[in-house]
Scaffold this motif. Sequence first.
Motif, mmCIF file in Angstrom:
data_model
loop_
_atom_site.group_PDB
_atom_site.id
_atom_site.type_symbol
_atom_site.label_atom_id
_atom_site.label_comp_id
_atom_site.label_asym_id
_atom_site.label_seq_id
_atom_site.Cartn_x
_atom_site.Cartn_y
_atom_site.Cartn_z
ATOM 1 N N LEU A 69 7.778 1.850 -3.105
ATOM 2 C CA LEU A 69 9.055 2.463 -2.890
ATOM 3 C C LEU A 69 9.786 2.440 -4.137
ATOM 4 O O LEU A 69 10.144 1.411 -4.476
ATOM 5 N N GLY A 70 10.086 3.558 -4.570
ATOM 6 C CA GLY A 70 11.160 3.712 -5.650
ATOM 7 C C GLY A 70 10.567 3.573 -7.106
ATOM 8 O O GLY A 70 11.438 3.871 -7.973
ATOM 9 N N THR A 71 9.354 3.526 -7.058
ATOM 10 C CA THR A 71 8.764 3.536 -8.612
ATOM 11 C C THR A 71 8.485 4.654 -9.141
ATOM 12 O O THR A 71 8.389 5.939 -8.547
ATOM 13 N N PRO A 118 7.567 1.897 1.537
ATOM 14 C CA PRO A 118 7.863 0.618 1.663
ATOM 15 C C PRO A 118 6.721 -0.321 1.924
ATOM 16 O O PRO A 118 5.927 0.228 2.791
ATOM 17 N N GLU A 119 6.727 -1.513 1.627
ATOM 18 C CA GLU A 119 5.759 -2.540 1.964
ATOM 19 C C GLU A 119 4.336 -1.921 1.899
ATOM 20 O O GLU A 119 3.413 -2.250 2.557
ATOM 21 N N TYR A 148 12.549 8.355 1.720
ATOM 22 C CA TYR A 148 11.624 7.986 2.575
ATOM 23 C C TYR A 148 11.863 8.659 4.039
ATOM 24 O O TYR A 148 11.036 9.173 4.719
ATOM 25 N N ARG A 149 13.223 8.356 4.564
ATOM 26 C CA ARG A 149 13.348 8.863 5.912
ATOM 27 C C ARG A 149 13.175 10.281 6.080
ATOM 28 O O ARG A 149 12.760 10.600 7.144
ATOM 29 N N HIS A 150 13.496 10.992 5.268
ATOM 30 C CA HIS A 150 13.413 12.468 5.343
ATOM 31 C C HIS A 150 11.862 12.862 5.249
ATOM 32 O O HIS A 150 11.672 13.751 6.193
ATOM 33 N N SER A 151 11.137 12.355 4.338
ATOM 34 C CA SER A 151 9.658 12.540 4.374
ATOM 35 C C SER A 151 8.899 12.469 5.756
ATOM 36 O O SER A 151 8.251 12.809 6.352
#
Length: 272
Positions: free
Chosen positions: A229-231, A201-202, A97-100
Amino acid sequence: MSTILISPEVSDCLQAAPLTEAPCLAEGSHEAATAHAVDTSPSATTSALVAPTVADIHTGAPPVQPHLFEAIAQNLLSQGYSVHPGALPQALSEQLYRHSQELPQQQFDPAGIGRDTQHTRSEAIRKDQICWITDDWEAGRHWLTWAGELQTYLNRRLFLGLFSFESHFAHYGPGDFYKRHVDAFRGDANRILSMVVYLNPEWRPEYGGELVLYSDDQDDQGQKITPTLGTIVVFLSEEFPHEVLPAQNDRYSIAGWFRVNTSSALRTDPPR
């Protein structure tokens, strides 16, 4: 959602190895072997599916998840698809996520349809932007390591002969969508399994942007999957039409495909 029927050709490919030939579920973990997620809300419980995460993703240790991998294999055998909310290791999800979010916008290209000489752009069909994932970045290396572990596990359990994996980040801005389509045409023997992982996220229901997975060409209802997130979603590429509904907020995901080797004297696989 209607009953999912898998074609005889695909069914012949999904030959399971005996469970004793692969590391799989702990004794008594029947739920992990057979569960398939219907509740895709952020609060859905996935603890039965997820093995312990990597202690420190920055060490580069492969994030092996045999319980999850076995659940995916069992689902592919029984129904051709597998959905697991929040199942990607948390450290890896957050790193991706951070990288995206850190990628410069100029590294994203407007997405097209088709491959090679048939590749075209059509905003009437899809409006997302993509950035191919390589091992040049730390996040990319960790993601490709995790996907490689899944590829190895599925080859050992299902004898699929998966040869390579390719994937990209996808960014859907407000109003963007991807109309109903399939990832591979029957008989092409290139993309065998499709995998989507979400990086939001959220994510709220009012944001929309769900993936709709249809059982066949006649299904007009489908199963909606929230892009939290993470699905993780894995399905047979030739079998399941799907679409991305319009998003009302920036939506990030990874789309990837496990392929078999179709190289010939005239063509090197995989092409880019």
